[in-house]
Design a protein around this motif. Structure first.
Motif, PDB file in Angstrom:
ATOM      1  N   PRO A   1    -105.004   1.710  29.922  1.00  0.00           N
ATOM      2  CA  PRO A   1    -104.961   3.175  29.757  1.00  0.00           C
ATOM      3  C   PRO A   1    -106.292   3.847  30.076  1.00  0.00           C
ATOM      4  O   PRO A   1    -106.323   4.984  30.532  1.00  0.00           O
ATOM      5  CB  PRO A   1    -104.560   3.370  28.294  1.00  0.00           C
ATOM      6  CG  PRO A   1    -104.702   2.060  27.626  1.00  0.00           C
ATOM      7  CD  PRO A   1    -104.716   1.007  28.673  1.00  0.00           C
ATOM      8  N   MET A   2    -107.382   3.123  29.864  1.00  0.00           N
ATOM      9  CA  MET A   2    -108.700   3.689  30.174  1.00  0.00           C
ATOM     10  C   MET A   2    -108.816   3.969  31.670  1.00  0.00           C
ATOM     11  O   MET A   2    -109.199   5.067  32.079  1.00  0.00           O
ATOM     12  CB  MET A   2    -109.777   2.701  29.714  1.00  0.00           C
ATOM     13  CG  MET A   2    -111.187   3.175  29.905  1.00  0.00           C
ATOM     14  SD  MET A   2    -112.312   1.925  29.230  1.00  0.00           S
ATOM     15  CE  MET A   2    -113.788   2.323  30.159  1.00  0.00           C
ATOM     16  N   LEU A   3    -108.467   2.987  32.487  1.00  0.00           N
ATOM     17  CA  LEU A   3    -108.555   3.178  33.937  1.00  0.00           C
ATOM     18  C   LEU A   3    -107.555   4.236  34.406  1.00  0.00           C
ATOM     19  O   LEU A   3    -107.879   5.067  35.257  1.00  0.00           O
ATOM     20  CB  LEU A   3    -108.324   1.857  34.664  1.00  0.00           C
ATOM     21  CG  LEU A   3    -108.564   1.877  36.170  1.00  0.00           C
ATOM     22  CD1 LEU A   3    -110.001   2.290  36.507  1.00  0.00           C
ATOM     23  CD2 LEU A   3    -108.252   0.517  36.771  1.00  0.00           C
ATOM     24  N   ALA A   4    -106.364   4.254  33.826  1.00  0.00           N
ATOM     25  CA  ALA A   4    -105.348   5.239  34.208  1.00  0.00           C
ATOM     26  C   ALA A   4    -105.794   6.663  33.894  1.00  0.00           C
ATOM     27  O   ALA A   4    -105.408   7.605  34.588  1.00  0.00           O
ATOM     28  CB  ALA A   4    -104.028   4.928  33.501  1.00  0.00           C
ATOM     29  N   ALA A   5    -106.618   6.828  32.868  1.00  0.00           N
ATOM     30  CA  ALA A   5    -107.076   8.165  32.446  1.00  0.00           C
ATOM     31  C   ALA A   5    -108.489   8.480  32.952  1.00  0.00           C
ATOM     32  O   ALA A   5    -109.102   9.441  32.487  1.00  0.00           O
ATOM     33  CB  ALA A   5    -107.025   8.266  30.926  1.00  0.00           C
ATOM     34  N   TYR A   6    -109.003   7.678  33.880  1.00  0.00           N
ATOM     35  CA  TYR A   6    -110.361   7.877  34.404  1.00  0.00           C
ATOM     36  C   TYR A   6    -110.611   9.343  34.707  1.00  0.00           C
ATOM     37  O   TYR A   6    -109.774   9.993  35.326  1.00  0.00           O
ATOM     38  CB  TYR A   6    -110.539   7.047  35.682  1.00  0.00           C
ATOM     39  CG  TYR A   6    -111.844   7.295  36.396  1.00  0.00           C
ATOM     40  CD1 TYR A   6    -112.988   6.637  35.999  1.00  0.00           C
ATOM     41  CD2 TYR A   6    -111.932   8.194  37.449  1.00  0.00           C
ATOM     42  CE1 TYR A   6    -114.191   6.855  36.641  1.00  0.00           C
ATOM     43  CE2 TYR A   6    -113.133   8.421  38.104  1.00  0.00           C
ATOM     44  CZ  TYR A   6    -114.256   7.757  37.696  1.00  0.00           C
ATOM     45  OH  TYR A   6    -115.447   7.976  38.324  1.00  0.00           O
ATOM     46  N   PRO A   7    -111.721   9.923  34.268  1.00  0.00           N
ATOM     47  CA  PRO A   7    -112.871   9.368  33.565  1.00  0.00           C
ATOM     48  C   PRO A   7    -112.891   9.688  32.063  1.00  0.00           C
ATOM     49  O   PRO A   7    -113.960   9.795  31.477  1.00  0.00           O
ATOM     50  CB  PRO A   7    -114.045  10.030  34.264  1.00  0.00           C
ATOM     51  CG  PRO A   7    -113.547  11.439  34.518  1.00  0.00           C
ATOM     52  CD  PRO A   7    -112.062  11.252  34.829  1.00  0.00           C
ATOM     53  N   ALA A   8    -111.752   9.812  31.453  1.00  0.00           N
ATOM     54  CA  ALA A   8    -111.697  10.178  30.033  1.00  0.00           C
ATOM     55  C   ALA A   8    -112.249   9.062  29.148  1.00  0.00           C
ATOM     56  O   ALA A   8    -112.185   7.880  29.489  1.00  0.00           O
ATOM     57  CB  ALA A   8    -110.249  10.482  29.625  1.00  0.00           C
ATOM     58  N   LEU A   9    -112.767   9.470  27.989  1.00  0.00           N
ATOM     59  CA  LEU A   9    -113.218   8.501  26.988  1.00  0.00           C
ATOM     60  C   LEU A   9    -112.024   7.739  26.435  1.00  0.00           C
ATOM     61  O   LEU A   9    -110.975   8.337  26.182  1.00  0.00           O
ATOM     62  CB  LEU A   9    -113.888   9.218  25.817  1.00  0.00           C
ATOM     63  CG  LEU A   9    -115.320   9.665  25.998  1.00  0.00           C
ATOM     64  CD1 LEU A   9    -115.696  10.663  24.917  1.00  0.00           C
ATOM     65  CD2 LEU A   9    -116.255   8.477  25.986  1.00  0.00           C
TER      66      LEU A   9
END
Length: 136
Positions: free
Chosen positions: A112-120
């Protein structure tokens, strides 16, 4: 380290889990002691033109025992070694741990981190960087 709300991948920012600080007292020469501190982090980097999400640990040796994760990262000034990457996801391949449970834990954060790049990522504070803040 310096905290900024602005994400700039060129400044190699880290998202930090401020509640994950672990410290160990280490004895040095002549009765001197210091604190070995470790804190969990996550970050984005570019590898061969591909954005990857990483999870790992930032570490530092400090004279005084830090009382909080924020105090630890604010005192952490030597970014030569960066974070120790324990797991990395590029959208197709995982690199890192070999234990299946650890792989699942890493991918639960990294996908999910990569999917939401660049969100924390959820539960992390940031962005923290070793670069000096720009002044106007």
């Amino acid at each position: 380290m310096h905290r900024t709300d602005r994400f700039l991948i060129s400044q190699k920012p880290y998202a930090i889990d401020l509640n994950s600080l672990r410290t160990t007292r280490r004895d040095g020469a002549n009765g001197h002691h210091f604190w070995d501190g470790r804190i969990d982090g996550a970050w984005f980097r570019r590898r061969q033109g591909v954005t990857v999400a990483c999870v790992g640990t930032l570490w530092d040796f400090q004279e005084q025992q830090p009382t909080s994760g924020r105090e630890f990262v604010e005192r952490h000034t030597d970014g030569r070694y960066g974070g120790d990457c324990d797991g990395r996801w590029d959208g197709e391949r995982y690199w890192g741990a070999q234990h299946p449970t650890t792989i699942e834990e890493h991918l639960a954060l990294l996908r999910p981190m990569l999917a939401a790049y660049p969100a924390l990522p959820d539960g992390y504070d940031g962005w923290w960087t070793f670069h000096e803040p720009k002044t106007a």
